[in-house]
Scaffold this active site. Structure first.
Site, PDB file in Angstrom:
ATOM      1  N   ALA A  48     -20.569   1.831   3.149  1.00 48.04           N
ATOM      2  CA  ALA A  48     -19.757   1.308   2.047  1.00 48.04           C
ATOM      3  C   ALA A  48     -20.555   0.343   1.178  1.00 48.04           C
ATOM      4  CB  ALA A  48     -18.510   0.629   2.600  1.00 48.04           C
ATOM      5  N   GLU A  79       0.832  -1.195   0.000  1.00 51.36           N
ATOM      6  CA  GLU A  79       0.000   0.000   0.000  1.00 51.36           C
ATOM      7  C   GLU A  79       0.869   1.249   0.000  1.00 51.36           C
ATOM      8  OE1 GLU A  79      -3.528   0.378   2.710  1.00 51.36           O
ATOM      9  OE2 GLU A  79      -2.326   2.004   3.595  1.00 51.36           O
ATOM     10  N   ASP A 119     -13.008   7.639   7.227  1.00 51.10           N
ATOM     11  CA  ASP A 119     -13.084   8.273   8.537  1.00 51.10           C
ATOM     12  C   ASP A 119     -13.182   9.783   8.395  1.00 51.10           C
ATOM     13  OD1 ASP A 119     -12.842   5.898  10.069  1.00 51.10           O
ATOM     14  OD2 ASP A 119     -10.689   5.870   9.664  1.00 51.10           O
ATOM     15  N   HIS A 142     -15.027  -3.068  13.735  1.00 46.94           N
ATOM     16  CA  HIS A 142     -14.939  -1.623  13.506  1.00 46.94           C
ATOM     17  C   HIS A 142     -15.264  -0.895  14.797  1.00 46.94           C
ATOM     18  CE1 HIS A 142     -15.830   2.376  11.885  1.00 46.94           C
ATOM     19  NE2 HIS A 142     -15.176   2.005  10.803  1.00 46.94           N
ATOM     20  N   ARG A 199     -16.018   3.429   3.466  1.00 43.44           N
ATOM     21  CA  ARG A 199     -16.803   4.559   3.935  1.00 43.44           C
ATOM     22  C   ARG A 199     -15.881   5.713   4.316  1.00 43.44           C
ATOM     23  NH1 ARG A 199     -21.440   5.200   8.619  1.00 43.44           N
ATOM     24  NH2 ARG A 199     -19.716   5.080  10.097  1.00 43.44           N
TER      25      ARG A 199
END
Length: 333
Positions: free
Chosen positions: A156, A45, A137, A180, A135
């Site tokens: 999402a 990433e 933060d 979550h 979604r």
């Protein structure tokens, strides 16, 4: 607005642009299935650079990883769209100027439906058909109150359906080994993950974690909740700790304090002197990541996904420890 990816043009309500090179692009799942290297595939990433110096460093890192042949690479997306133009451009360049398979992050936070559709179109025009739908933060305070954009989406799951309806895209979503932080319990969190997968997501990438048992229990929960969706790949995300300074960053990214056993090993390595023994902390962080990765391989993880913070050296050292036959990159970190 839809995108005719098979023929490389948009519908009349959107001006025609250069033909997106997407029809022959493999999906993440296809890349994992056709992986020809030894061992479990890995992926990395990247983060969007904030300036030209950061962009130059990112490209040095990209070239280091390109020779290691990751299954895919992902590019995060700044909260609220910060660095948006640079992010979209660089992600497109990963598709057109490298041999890598890029995955673009797409977050709902702070965006209207129109903006989200336009962003998907920008990625399509750059040849991107793999999206990681999140979604997101709240900008500035990841643990703050989440507010839906007045013209946006709430979850999402909705965004997964929207992207799939827009054209020939392959979608991944996030999963959370410890649940979550906005979910009241693990069952609630598991139901939401299964719903995202049923909406059309083909795989999930976990939030970073430091206890492999949390990943294994997540995998068990999803499989028990929905055997069909639970069979889709759940890709574990790892980040080698290279200093005590990066501990705070790691805790921000995983939304939880580090496992006490991990923190104890790092602080013991730091020593009791007036200054941190940085070399010892770094070595211990690499060892912890190596041990976690080996356990995940032994437990059948489909891929190892590394947060790099745009440096190659730490991840390449972990891969070398695992026998991937790579030479540690000469870049610091």
């Amino acid at each position: 607005m839809t995108f005719d990816n098979g023929r490389g043009r948009s519908t009349p309500d959107r001006p025609a642009q250069k033909q997106p090179i997407v029809s022959n692009t493999p999906s993440v799942v296809q890349s994992l299935r056709t992986h020809s290297g030894s061992g479990v595939p890995f992926s990395v990433e990247f983060n969007p650079p904030r300036d030209t110096a950061g962009e130059a460093r990112l490209w040095r890192t990209v070239r280091e990883f390109e020779r290691m042949h990751p299954a895919f690479v992902s590019m995060t997306y700044g909260a609220g769209g910060s660095t948006k133009d640079r992010t979209v451009r660089i992600t497109g360049e990963l598709a057109t100027e490298t041999t890598l398979l890029p995955v673009a992050h797409l977050t709902a936070v702070g965006h209207s439906m129109g903006e989200l559709r336009a962003l998907v179109g920008s990625y399509a025009d750059s040849g991107i058909r793999n999206l990681l739908v999140l979604r997101g933060d709240p900008p500035g305070d990841p643990l703050g109150e989440w507010r839906k954009h007045p013209e946006g989406v709430e979850y999402a799951e909705e965004l997964v359906r929207i992207v799939r309806d827009l054209g020939d895209f392959h979608v991944g979503v996030a999963s959370f080994p410890q649940g979550h932080h906005r979910s009241p319990d693990l069952d609630h969190d598991t139901r939401h993950l299964a719903a995202k997968l049923r909406a059309g997501a083909e795989y999930s990438i976990t939030q970073m974690f430091f206890d492999v048992e949390h990943y294994l229990r997540l995998r068990d929960r999803v499989l028990a909740a929905d055997p069909i969706e639970g069979a889709k790949p759940i890709i574990p995300e790892l980040m080698p700790i290279t200093s005590l300074r990066t501990v705070q960053r790691a805790e921000e990214l995983c939304g939880r304090p580090l496992a006490p056993a991990v923190m104890e090993r790092l602080t013991r390595a730091a020593g009791t002197g007036p200054e941190e023994d940085k070399a010892a902390v770094r070595a211990e962080g690499i060892q912890i990541a190596t041990e976690m990765a080996q356990r995940l391989i032994d437990e059948g993880a489909p891929c190892l996904h590394f947060i790099t913070l745009n440096f190659a050296k730490a991840t390449s050292e972990v891969l070398a420890n695992l026998g991937y036959g790579v030479t540690a990159a000469p870049i610091s970190a």
